[in-house]
Design a protein around this motif. Structure first.
Motif, mmCIF file in Angstrom:
data_model
loop_
_atom_site.group_PDB
_atom_site.id
_atom_site.type_symbol
_atom_site.label_atom_id
_atom_site.label_comp_id
_atom_site.label_asym_id
_atom_site.label_seq_id
_atom_site.Cartn_x
_atom_site.Cartn_y
_atom_site.Cartn_z
ATOM 1 N N PHE A 44 27.301 0.050 41.439
ATOM 2 C CA PHE A 44 28.589 -0.094 40.745
ATOM 3 C C PHE A 44 28.347 -0.509 39.291
ATOM 4 C CE2 PHE A 44 30.712 -0.847 44.947
ATOM 5 C CZ PHE A 44 31.857 -0.104 44.754
ATOM 6 N N LEU A 45 27.525 -1.550 39.118
ATOM 7 C CA LEU A 45 27.342 -2.115 37.776
ATOM 8 C C LEU A 45 26.663 -1.125 36.846
ATOM 9 C CD1 LEU A 45 26.472 -5.792 38.717
ATOM 10 C CD2 LEU A 45 28.456 -5.001 37.385
ATOM 11 N N ILE B 163 33.553 -7.564 39.607
ATOM 12 C CA ILE B 163 32.124 -7.303 39.854
ATOM 13 C C ILE B 163 31.382 -7.579 38.557
ATOM 14 C CG2 ILE B 163 32.303 -4.791 39.397
ATOM 15 C CD1 ILE B 163 30.132 -4.479 41.650
ATOM 16 N N GLY B 164 30.292 -8.365 38.653
ATOM 17 C CA GLY B 164 29.579 -8.766 37.440
ATOM 18 C C GLY B 164 30.589 -9.379 36.482
ATOM 19 N N LEU C 283 36.297 2.049 43.376
ATOM 20 C CA LEU C 283 36.167 1.833 41.932
ATOM 21 C C LEU C 283 37.473 2.272 41.265
ATOM 22 C CD1 LEU C 283 34.164 0.776 39.860
ATOM 23 C CD2 LEU C 283 33.324 3.103 39.572
ATOM 24 N N PHE D 245 26.024 -2.620 52.276
ATOM 25 C CA PHE D 245 26.978 -3.269 51.395
ATOM 26 C C PHE D 245 26.257 -4.136 50.359
ATOM 27 C CE2 PHE D 245 30.230 -6.390 50.273
ATOM 28 C CZ PHE D 245 31.303 -5.559 50.037
ATOM 29 N N GLU D 246 25.222 -4.832 50.822
ATOM 30 C CA GLU D 246 24.491 -5.742 49.935
ATOM 31 C C GLU D 246 23.778 -4.993 48.805
ATOM 32 O OE1 GLU D 246 24.400 -5.619 53.214
ATOM 33 O OE2 GLU D 246 24.322 -7.615 54.135
ATOM 34 N N TYR E 93 32.888 -7.613 35.037
ATOM 35 C CA TYR E 93 34.050 -6.701 35.017
ATOM 36 C C TYR E 93 35.152 -7.252 35.928
ATOM 37 C CZ TYR E 93 30.645 -3.497 32.970
ATOM 38 O OH TYR E 93 29.687 -2.929 32.163
ATOM 39 N N LEU F 164 25.023 -2.329 47.168
ATOM 40 C CA LEU F 164 25.944 -1.511 46.376
ATOM 41 C C LEU F 164 26.220 -2.061 44.979
ATOM 42 C CD1 LEU F 164 28.644 -0.573 49.055
ATOM 43 C CD2 LEU F 164 26.854 0.893 48.112
ATOM 44 N N ALA F 165 26.239 -3.398 44.844
ATOM 45 C CA ALA F 165 26.660 -3.983 43.568
ATOM 46 C C ALA F 165 25.872 -3.428 42.375
ATOM 47 C CB ALA F 165 26.590 -5.506 43.626
ATOM 48 N N PHE G 174 32.857 -8.996 44.124
ATOM 49 C CA PHE G 174 32.203 -8.111 45.076
ATOM 50 C C PHE G 174 30.938 -8.767 45.630
ATOM 51 C CE2 PHE G 174 29.680 -4.430 46.377
ATOM 52 C CZ PHE G 174 30.619 -3.729 47.098
ATOM 53 N N GLU G 175 30.198 -9.426 44.751
ATOM 54 C CA GLU G 175 28.935 -10.035 45.150
ATOM 55 C C GLU G 175 29.136 -11.168 46.159
ATOM 56 O OE1 GLU G 175 29.998 -9.430 42.087
ATOM 57 O OE2 GLU G 175 28.397 -8.703 40.782
ATOM 58 N N GLN H 32 37.977 -4.452 38.623
ATOM 59 C CA GLN H 32 37.666 -3.023 38.499
ATOM 60 C C GLN H 32 37.498 -2.366 39.858
ATOM 61 O OE1 GLN H 32 37.321 -1.234 35.501
ATOM 62 N NE2 GLN H 32 38.105 -3.036 34.478
ATOM 63 N N ILE H 33 37.410 -3.190 40.901
ATOM 64 C CA ILE H 33 37.246 -2.648 42.245
ATOM 65 C C ILE H 33 38.483 -3.029 43.037
ATOM 66 C CG2 ILE H 33 35.909 -3.018 44.381
ATOM 67 C CD1 ILE H 33 33.417 -3.051 42.700
ATOM 68 N N GLY H 34 38.954 -2.147 43.876
ATOM 69 C CA GLY H 34 40.137 -2.510 44.652
ATOM 70 C C GLY H 34 40.578 -1.400 45.572
ATOM 71 N N LEU I 102 29.276 1.336 35.746
ATOM 72 C CA LEU I 102 30.205 0.733 34.778
ATOM 73 C C LEU I 102 29.528 0.552 33.425
ATOM 74 C CD1 LEU I 102 31.924 -1.898 37.113
ATOM 75 C CD2 LEU I 102 33.097 -0.049 35.879
ATOM 76 N N ALA J 175 29.985 -10.243 50.921
ATOM 77 C CA ALA J 175 29.162 -9.958 52.101
ATOM 78 C C ALA J 175 29.155 -11.124 53.102
ATOM 79 C CB ALA J 175 27.744 -9.569 51.684
#
Lengths: 372, 372
Positions: free
Chosen positions: B78-79, A140-141, B111, B71-72, A143, B74-75, A71-72, A146-148, B82, A75
């Protein structure tokens, strides 16, 4: 030429179309002036003629790595596509394997709340399996996946010819999912596949045949249960263990090969639970050994506790009971909850220490598969 | 108590439920132990009792700013969700206005490829308009709202009482969309609304009535055309211009008030094109002046070329022709393509320089609306 296959989806029906050459496939993309390209870097290097269709000013190249599928990392790709001029009436063409497909599908789902996209899968895994079914998976991180989203391409362009430039391990990895799909469909298909693979050295006509057959097997599962809440779960045959084997070896085992090892584990577990005769698990161990060697050895060297931790932390599981796809024999899979300590752990140990090891040591299987 | 309203959606049907108090609404959320919370920071400060439902270890607080909706940004959210333990069988409860809704909806969509979520809208804009309709909008880089999804909450929990703590400009902004919806539905509803608003000082029963009426107007548009490809476009009445006015004043005009100004422009343009008598545009100018004042002045000070540039760059437009929602009178809107130079520019100038200015200068409208 193979006729197109139409796949139904909650989002929109789409076609899988077959082409003899890359140029023929790309020439079918329209309107070409509104097409923007997301292309695997390695593939672009191998096929310089791509530039005639994917000009630099409308193309973003991406390295196909697990890290890139985060995810990171998305962008800059979104921004490059926007800066290059992709609009809501545009078209995103994705050329690559599973990682490119995941990134491209995710971007196409959420850019302008959904933009038209077409997929040119370039690996056997992508051609024979992931290109249909709508899913994207993004890390993400720390994980994984986990996103999709669920958003199929509007067209899939299959060119079996491009598989010729794949490394041998990529072909072997793709064969893992091909084998899984045939085990799901029944004994006849599975044995015909093994027969075709006897002496297989990468012949494109064999790959083309089994790519097509794989699509046919997968199609009803994803059409009936696109959102993976029921029967589509069965496509995860071998995956609970396979994912854990990939993770515990730090991705030292290619995905499809981990799936084969996972299938053998699930079958051994099914035998332990009395669902299938032990002879069935023994036979699969022998038949599939050539198709995972030498990664059984990689698996034996992995810390066993890391394997069990990975199974426990799988997003589908909760604690002491694990969801597994088990088998009653060829073409008869079933989802069950299995007790971790009582049944799963002993079955994994027995599979790795005994089943795999004995099969690999068998003199009749000494011939190593070589894919040119 | 108002009975629940059920909304149909491609994803799943959902209900809009009415509650007298925040506590009553939150007490209806179940299973509480699997609920994770995404809460507007300001709202959490105003309602400390929230913590009884949203414990720190399962809550993420977010500042409701346009920058946060990127968007930048959001991570980390999410984390945090989680890490705090949100799982695919969990529930995300989103408490806040439009920005929280956008962030929460986007996260809930992707997610685990879609997790259950419930929405507690806390602003008039969110209660009367955005809480139904499935959309999320996320900024990226300098691109506004170019990323998004369609994924409605599984429940919307409406508590008109929480609107009492909103700043007056937030209420006025929300009224902009309320007015727009009544203009869409016809003359009777619009005049009844203006009658109710005569002497309006923020009375909760008036707000509750028009929140409900707004839902009823919006429901058929979003049920018939959730993906906004046809009749739902009409909900954009006033928005082509409204968005440009927000952008050209660097968001110096609240959204709903920019929509009112945009409605007046679209009506002036409709009159110029002969779709509606000029008297209709003049009347709306007079009737709506109390509901946008003093932002007509803000708009007059904005650089006119910035307004036209913003209209041209709207994601729905392409060059010299602009898609506008025009009107043939109360309840009769229509989407048309309008020539920029010939018609749109003169209509914008005429609206800003003449229509708005004359109405605001009218002695009969000198009474300023004060919302306590």
């Amino acid at each position: 030429m193979t006729p197109p296959l139409t796949i139904q989806s909650h989002s929109h029906p789409y076609t899988v179309e077959h082409f003899l050459t890359l140029d023929a496939a790309l020439a079918s993309i329209t309107p070409r002036e509104r097409a923007f390209w997301l292309v695997d870097q390695r593939f672009a290097g191998l096929y310089p003629s791509l530039i005639a269709f994917a000009p630099v000013e409308r193309t973003v190249q991406v390295a196909a790595s697990e890290e890139q599928k985060s995810f990171e990392m998305l962008a800059p790709i979104f921004l490059e596509l926007l800066r290059k001029g992709l609009k809501r009436d545009g078209l995103l063409v994705v050329v690559g394997g599973g990682v490119l497909q995941d990134i491209g599908c995710f971007i196409a789902t959420v850019l302008f709340r959904g933009v038209r996209w077409e997929l040119v899968p370039t690996t056997l895994l992508a051609q024979a399996d992931s290109c249909i079914g709508s899913k994207s998976s993004i890390n993400i991180g720390s994980y994984k996946n986990q996103i999709g989203t669920f958003y199929p391409p509007h067209r899939v362009l299959l060119i079996p010819g491009v598989l010729a430039t794949l490394p041998a391990d990529e072909i072997r990895s793709g064969l893992g999912e091909v084998i899984k799909l045939q085990l799901l469909t029944g004994e006849a298909g599975f044995r015909e596949l093994l027969e075709d693979l006897r002496g297989f050295t990468g012949q494109p006509e064999i790959l083309a045949k089994w790519v097509k057959r794989s699509m046919e097997v997968k199609k009803p599962y994803i059409e009936t249960d696109e959102y993976d809440r029921g029967i589509r779960n069965l496509l995860n045959y071998g995956h609970t263990f396979g994912h854990a084997y990939e993770s515990a070896t730090h991705y030292g085992i290619p995905h499809g090969i981990a799936v084969i090892l996972g299938i053998l584990t699930a079958t051994r577990l099914s035998a332990r639970l009395g669902l299938v005769p032990t002879a069935h698990a023994d036979e699969l161990d022998m038949l599939l050994a050539p198709w995972h060697r030498p990664f059984g050895e990689t698996l034996r060297r992995a810390p066993r506790d890391a394997i069990f931790a990975a199974i426990k932390h799988d997003k589908k599981n909760t604690g002491d009971v694990v969801n597994c796809i088990l088998t009653h024999g060829f073409g008869r899979m079933e989802k069950r909850r299995v007790a971790m300590a009582e049944d799963l752990v002993p079955a994994v140990n027995s599979c790795i220490d005994t089943g795999l090891a004995q099969a690999e040591a068998s003199p009749s299987l000494l011939t190593k598969v070589t894919i040119s």
